[in-house]
Structure formats: C-alpha cells, structure tokens
Motif scaffolding. Structure first.
Motif, PDB file in Angstrom:
ATOM      1  N   THR A   1       0.904  -1.249  -0.321  1.00 45.00           N
ATOM      2  CA  THR A   1       0.020   0.119  -0.374  1.00 45.00           C
ATOM      3  C   THR A   1       0.834   1.477   0.082  1.00 45.00           C
ATOM      4  N   SER A   2       0.205   2.395  -0.334  1.00 39.72           N
ATOM      5  CA  SER A   2       1.005   3.546  -0.186  1.00 39.72           C
ATOM      6  C   SER A   2       0.391   5.004   1.145  1.00 39.72           C
TER       7      SER A   2
ATOM      8  N   THR B   1      -7.818   7.498  -2.804  1.00 39.71           N
ATOM      9  CA  THR B   1      -8.264   6.749  -2.968  1.00 39.71           C
ATOM     10  C   THR B   1      -6.725   5.493  -2.415  1.00 39.71           C
ATOM     11  N   LEU B   2      -7.362   4.435  -2.412  1.00 42.65           N
ATOM     12  CA  LEU B   2      -6.562   3.468  -1.285  1.00 42.65           C
ATOM     13  C   LEU B   2      -6.217   1.774  -2.039  1.00 42.65           C
ATOM     14  N   THR B   3      -5.324   1.626  -2.259  1.00 40.92           N
ATOM     15  CA  THR B   3      -5.103   0.642  -3.217  1.00 40.92           C
ATOM     16  C   THR B   3      -4.080  -0.027  -2.289  1.00 40.92           C
ATOM     17  N   CYS B   4      -4.572  -1.536  -2.600  1.00 43.31           N
ATOM     18  CA  CYS B   4      -3.474  -2.586  -2.331  1.00 43.31           C
ATOM     19  C   CYS B   4      -3.325  -3.630  -3.249  1.00 43.31           C
TER      20      CYS B   4
ATOM     21  N   SER C   1      -8.934  -1.675  -4.722  1.00 43.68           N
ATOM     22  CA  SER C   1      -8.618   0.087  -4.634  1.00 43.68           C
ATOM     23  C   SER C   1     -10.436   0.129  -3.741  1.00 43.68           C
ATOM     24  N   ILE C   2      -9.910   1.068  -2.952  1.00 42.52           N
ATOM     25  CA  ILE C   2     -11.535   2.064  -2.897  1.00 42.52           C
ATOM     26  C   ILE C   2     -11.910   3.455  -2.193  1.00 42.52           C
TER      27      ILE C   2
END
Length: 403
Positions: free
Chosen positions: A39-40, A51-54, A98-99
C-alpha cells in the motif's frame, strides 16, 4: 473412544486465537514475497476524495480486505462490509483491491489496513493524512480614514487550518513584513486559528492603495486565499494654477484655475497678487480668478491658497499680458508655410534668370563673331557686319536682330 476434556479444548482454541491475532497484527514485511500486500500513504484535504490501493504480485485465491482505523472491515474482496455511502469500490481483481473515500473529514485521518487471508495472514498499512483547509482571511483594525503621518495597525485572521497556515501581507505586488504569526489550537478539534499583525506609517502615496492578506497552505496547492482592504489617507493639498491659455492677450477675457490635489478636495480658496492688490476688473470665483478684459497693468505674480481642513497649500503663476497683435502659435505655422512657398518661387525665378542669361550671352557671341569677319576692310562696325554677310539686306537683318 476417549474424548479430550473440555478444558483442553478451550486451551487449544485460546492458543490458536492468540496466534491468529499475533499474525493479523504483525507488521513484518516479507521481502520478495509475492503474496505480501503493498500500500502507500495518502494525503487529502477536508472535503476531498482519497483512493486507497492494495496490491499483491500473486494470489492463491485468497481475498483482499480493507479495514478502517477502528479495524472495521470496509470491503472484503468486491463486497461492501460497512454501510457508508462515502466509501465506494474502485477496482477489485485477484491481485488488487482499491476503494475511494469521498467527502473526507478530519475524523477519517489515521491508519488503514489491507489484509490477505493466506496462511499466515499478511497485512500492510496505509496512513491517511487529512489537511484542514484554512478559511478565507479576515482583515480588521482599519475602518476609517487616517491622516498622513499616522500609524495604521491591521490584523489578519484565518481559521480551521491543519497544519497551521502561513499568513503573508502585500501592498500591490510588494510583500510587507508583518509580525510573526500567532497560532492557537481549536478546543476539541485538531485544527488551528492563525493571526498576523501589520503596523506601518502612512503617507499620501498610500491613499487608495490596497493591502492584501494571503493564506499559504499545502491544502491550497499553488493557489491561495486572500482578502483585500483599501486604504484612505487624508492629506493637505498640493496646489497648481492652470491658465486658460498660454498666450493671454490685452483686451481679451482670461481666467486662472486653482487646482488643489488633496484628500479631501479643497473647500476654500484665497487669491492674492504678490506685491499688490488684485486688479479692479478681476473677479474671484472660488477656484477661479477671472479677468473681464486683460490689461498690461495686470502683469504680475498671482498666488492661490487652497484649504481642505487637513492643511493648506499654495501655488503661483506669473501673468505676462501680450499685445493683441502677438502672433499665435497657429499664425506662426501659417507664416512658416508662406515662407516656404516664397522660397520655392524665388528659387524658380533664379533658375529662369540663369537660363535667360545663358541664352543672351550665346547670341552676343554670335554678333561679335560676325563683326570680326568684316573688320579687316571696314571703317566701322556696321560696315564690318555688312561685309561679313555679303550684302545690304543681310546687314539690315542683323542690325534688327541685334537691336
């Protein structure tokens, strides 16, 4: 067949639960582990969308999951787990989840967890930093006009910033030096109120100038929020006397206009003549001194005093009355044109005289030549011409031509 006791079963379940919890909360990163989620950290302003991306490199059919700061599951694979319409699915694949979170608030700040339920469970964390957007600055402390030489103190305030905003002062495009910002934390809020003070002495050149307070903050990007406040400075008038024309002539009407540049505009005018009294045929009309008929006795230095209640100023004008026949600038131009035309005519006449002179000189040479032809035997000039032409009739022609 013997069954394990209830106590042994409970002990085994507790051990497994503890081990599972330790694995879930582990922050250990496995280098070159294709199943380790990545993640970042993200930064977003209040009211914005993050935006959260895994991602994982490979997947063994295990599901990815996002949890919020309270460890509540937001999405498990492509399925919503928490009913919050601000949180939406952006992308769901075997290797990515991603959410998005819209209308972000300060309470959304914190650490979010991405998990993949392999054996053991692998996790990664992303820190969301929420910036508090500062409010538009407000300027106070200067509502009325101030007299030239007075001191002005302005205060600029901006609220709701996180981290604390930076305030800057400007006059036009020039940045001014204000006092260091005062930062106050807001009770029960992670935001700050910031204020700055600017003090300076005003001059007449500051009248109608604009003082600007600008807010500098990372939530505003390359722009800023600013407020403007115009200055109104009161100052005594600077006086200039403007004549009706540059060529006052005897016998004509004429007036002088007293112009007072001050704030406010002058309301009282006094006219006087240096080293004497005003002419009897002159009339004072406020800012004007009028002459019904100029006379050379009106020559002299005239002084105007203008007062605006803040102070007074004076201006001078030297009047020189000209003769009625004085050449005006326009007549001077006409005479220059006429002079040019006359010069051209004189040049043409000179050219004609030169041509005529050359013509006469040429024919005079012809007469002298003919006279020389018969001069050897002739007793006089007329006889010489007759002899040169060979007859009486020819001599008569030449004599008529010469005459």
């Amino acid at each position: 067949m013997a069954f394990p006791s209830a106590s042994s079963v409970l002990w085994s379940v507790s051990l497994l639960t503890a081990l599972f919890a330790a694995v879930v909360h582990s922050n250990i990163l496995y280098d070159d582990d294709p199943l380790q989620p990545v993640t970042s950290d993200e930064t977003v302003s209040v009211g914005g969308t993050v935006t959260l991306t895994c991602r994982v490199t490979e997947n063994d059919n295990s599901s990815l999951q996002w949890s919020n700061t309270a460890q509540q599951t937001l999405y498990f694979g492509g399925k919503r787990a928490l009913r919050d319409n601000r949180i939406q699915l952006h992308r769901s694949t075997p290797t990515e989840l991603s959410i998005t979170i819209s209308d972000v608030q300060l309470s959304d700040e914190g650490e979010y967890t991405c998990s993949i339920f392999t054996m053991p469970v692998r996790t990664a964390r992303a820190t969301v930093t929420v910036l508090g957007v500062p409010g538009k600055p407000q300027i106070s402390g200067f509502d009325n006009a101030v007299q030239e030489g007075g001191k002005v103190t302005l205060t600029c305030t901006s609220t709701g910033s996180k981290p604390p905003a930076k305030l800057r002062w400007y006059s036009g495009d020039k940045e001014l030096e204000g006092r260091p910002d005062v930062v106050e934390s807001v009770p029960d809020e992670p935001t700050y109120n910031v204020s700055s003070e600017l003090s300076f002495t005003v001059g007449r050149h500051d009248d109608n100038s604009v003082i600007t307070c600008a807010v500098d903050h990372p939530s505003l990007g390359t722009g800023d929020k600013r407020s403007e406040h115009p200055l109104r400075v009161l100052f005594s008038p600077e006086v200039e006397i403007q004549p009706e024309s540059d060529l006052p002539r005897e016998g004509e009407k004429f007036h002088l206009h007293c112009v007072g540049n001050g704030n406010p505009e002058p309301s009282a005018y006094i006219w006087e003549k240096k080293d004497g009294e005003l002419p009897p045929l002159s009339k004072v009309d406020g800012a004007y001194l009028r002459f019904e008929m100029l006379n050379k006795s009106d020559n002299g230095v005239y002084i105007c005093h203008a007062d605006n209640g803040i102070g007074n100023g004076q201006g001078e004008y030297t009047l020189q009355v000209q003769d009625p026949t004085a050449m005006s600038p326009s007549s001077g131009v006409d005479h220059a044109v006429i002079g040019g035309v006359v010069a051209v005519i004189v040049f043409i006449l000179l050219c004609l005289l030169i041509v005529l002179g050359r013509y006469l000189i040429r024919h005079k040479g012809t007469y002298l030549t003919h006279e020389a032809k018969g001069s050897d035997d002739a007793p006089d000039a007329d006889t010489a011409i007759i002899n040169a032409e060979g007859g009486h009739s020819g001599a008569e022609d030449k004599k008529e031509y010469f005459i």
